[in-house]
Design an enzyme around this catalytic site. Structure first.
Site, PDB file in Angstrom:
ATOM      1  N   THR B  13      76.085  75.079 -20.408  1.00  0.00           N
ATOM      2  CA  THR B  13      75.490  75.113 -21.749  1.00  0.00           C
ATOM      3  C   THR B  13      76.265  74.191 -22.692  1.00  0.00           C
ATOM      4  O   THR B  13      75.675  73.386 -23.417  1.00  0.00           O
ATOM      5  CB  THR B  13      75.477  76.556 -22.294  1.00  0.00           C
ATOM      6  OG1 THR B  13      74.600  77.348 -21.468  1.00  0.00           O
ATOM      7  CG2 THR B  13      74.988  76.613 -23.721  1.00  0.00           C
ATOM      8  N   LYS B  41      91.967  68.051 -16.584  1.00  0.00           N
ATOM      9  CA  LYS B  41      90.857  68.145 -15.629  1.00  0.00           C
ATOM     10  C   LYS B  41      89.848  67.018 -15.849  1.00  0.00           C
ATOM     11  O   LYS B  41      89.644  66.586 -16.982  1.00  0.00           O
ATOM     12  CB  LYS B  41      90.168  69.502 -15.774  1.00  0.00           C
ATOM     13  CG  LYS B  41      91.002  70.651 -15.213  1.00  0.00           C
ATOM     14  CD  LYS B  41      90.193  71.933 -15.123  1.00  0.00           C
ATOM     15  CE  LYS B  41      91.060  73.063 -14.571  1.00  0.00           C
ATOM     16  NZ  LYS B  41      90.471  74.376 -14.824  1.00  0.00           N
ATOM     17  N   LYS B 123      77.685  90.574 -26.161  1.00  0.00           N
ATOM     18  CA  LYS B 123      77.463  89.519 -27.153  1.00  0.00           C
ATOM     19  C   LYS B 123      77.095  90.127 -28.505  1.00  0.00           C
ATOM     20  O   LYS B 123      77.548  89.678 -29.558  1.00  0.00           O
ATOM     21  CB  LYS B 123      76.350  88.579 -26.678  1.00  0.00           C
ATOM     22  CG  LYS B 123      76.722  87.779 -25.428  1.00  0.00           C
ATOM     23  CD  LYS B 123      75.524  86.990 -24.898  1.00  0.00           C
ATOM     24  CE  LYS B 123      75.907  86.118 -23.715  1.00  0.00           C
ATOM     25  NZ  LYS B 123      74.733  85.375 -23.165  1.00  0.00           N
TER      26      LYS B 123
END
Lengths: 312, 312
Positions: B13, B41, B123
């Protein structure tokens, strides 16, 4: 003619709602759902005398009977006692099955986010259920009542009007709080439940915002006596609430302290916060609908025109 | 130029959001908050190469450092991994203190009321916290991803595009569900976070609604092969969820089953239900903003133009 069923019609909020519906220009056919054991009580008989249809029913009883009682009803309004809030689960289930077009769960209090007041959180959980079954709803909050806002004055002149005189000045007393005369709740409710714009919305209907210091000043101006303030700090309130922390246990003093913490210390109960939390304001929807001012209420109280709440 | 900070920018996302912001006509100055251990990374280096400012920070670390990192930021977008959702508490606290003007908590999924999905409830609890501190917010949900919607076809032609091919037809497969191409999430987000109308609102951005049966037919039409359906009944799903009932324990399979139960059996994930639950629709706000159609996605998948999600 819109058919409205009310639960809790003999209570303070419910009584105001019944009167507001009866006095409205819109005509309503009103049914009061009443516990079978309460049918013969004077308060129920007085409802009947006002032309309210009385339906004796146990909300925790037969689902089918409840559905039958609600069949043909357009709007259900719950002004249920806070200790019976869980009865709204079977009530809303039955309303859904009966095809009720609007369900007004019992909120009718101050504005706050979740996780501040145990009683309010239980109301939100009822709304969660209503939303899980996709029942059309309208949440109505009304702020804090004038009737439990005023301090006593030294002469005792207001004592006959106040069930809970409140001389505490909380955390300095400068947080504004939305206030409404209990007698006006029904007038606001009649407008809100007749309005298609309020379907699946939260509405705050309040008349004035005042800080506690402003309330004390207004009492002094109207009565001519200075109320004696008692200081109540954030820390004192938190200390009194400490034993309940993390618990979901209900307790009446806890509720009162949590209300005070919310509107007094946190300042939750304002129109601005209501809008932030997704509410629409009755003042915006109905600009010409005016409740009684706090000043008028103080005058009424001084002249003995106010009935104590919770005393009938 | 609006300054946006993103958490989770290297995720699926978050990656779409970064691309959507970069491709938007509106110019944004983008900062990615990255775990110190992730700075070297490849995914982080690739962000840097796109011109994103990298700020290494531990969300669970020093509050003051977090406030400093967010100072001057207009909008914080959290696309945090669901296992780290609780990091949004210190993040939103810091955003409040830093004066952030809009906080987008990590929702970015399907529509449902409370009490249906454990992940979604967590959430909502983060949003409760955001509301308790009166931080301006925008919730953005995007429905179910095209990328995890398609079934495999017998020839294996779609296998290279699908991380989780889904041949289940849930409870008859006739419930419509709001769907979006992951690649379009960022485009929607760029519009929503630039829009003053979406402050303190929930927005559903989706491209199409389709039932599972419609999806299977569309795959057959585009690919010329019939996907093999496997039946998954409401009862089977409930049985698989039974061990978790009443628990708040997180479990990945539980989450998937709960999503399926919600959009597949209950039919929660529709624009109509979103509106009922208080959402505004991106389609209403931005009628000219069009995402890729599911048909186009199937074609892209058949021709190898779709990167598997969760594989980078």
């Amino acid at each position: 003619m819109a058919k409205i069923a009310i639960v809790g019609a003999t209570g303070v909020t419910g009584g105001s709602i019944v009167d507001g519906l009866l006095e409205s220009e819109t005509q309503f056919e009103i049914t009061a759902l009443v516990r079978p054991s309460s049918v013969e009580k004077p308060a129920t008989i007085s409802l009947k005398e006002k032309g309210i249809k009385i339906v004796p029913i146990d909300l925790g009883g037969s689902h089918d009977e409840l559905v039958a009682a609600l069949s043909g009803i357009d709007t259900v309004i719950s002004a249920i006692h806070y200790q019976s809030l869980s009865d709204e689960i079977p009530l809303s289930d039955a309303a859904k099955q009966a095809g009720v077009k609007r369900y007004v769960p019992c909120f009718f209090a101050t504005i706050a986010p979740r996780g501040v007041m145990e009683v309010r959180d239980r109301k939100e959980e009822i709304l969660d259920h209503i939303q899980r079954i996709y029942l059309p709803y309208t949440v109505i909050d009304v702020g804090w009542w004038y009737q439990i806002t005023l301090p006593r004055v030294p002469s005792g002149k207001l004592d006959e009007s106040l069930t809970f005189p409140n001389n505490n000045i909380i955390a300095g007393g400068n947080n504004p709080s939305a206030l409404t005369d209990v007698r006006d709740i029904g007038k606001y409710v009649a407008a809100i439940v007749s309005d298609p714009r309020t379907i699946n919305k939260r509405v705050l209907a309040y008349t004035e915002t005042k800080t506690q210091n402003e309330v004390h000043k207004l009492v002094e101006k109207v009565i001519g006596e200075k109320p004696e303030p008692t200081e109540l700090s954030k820390e004192q309130l938190e200390e009194q609430l400490a034993p309940f922390k993390g618990s979901k246990e209900h307790n009446q003093m806890r509720s009162i302290y949590e209300y005070w913490l919310s509107w007094g210390v946190r300042g939750d109960n304002t129109p601005e916060n209501a809008v932030y939390l997704g509410y629409v304001l009755a003042k915006d929807l109905y600009p010409s609908l005016q409740g009684r001012s706090l000043e008028e209420f103080i005058q009424d109280a001084a002249e003995g025109r106010i009935k104590k709440v919770y005393q009938n």
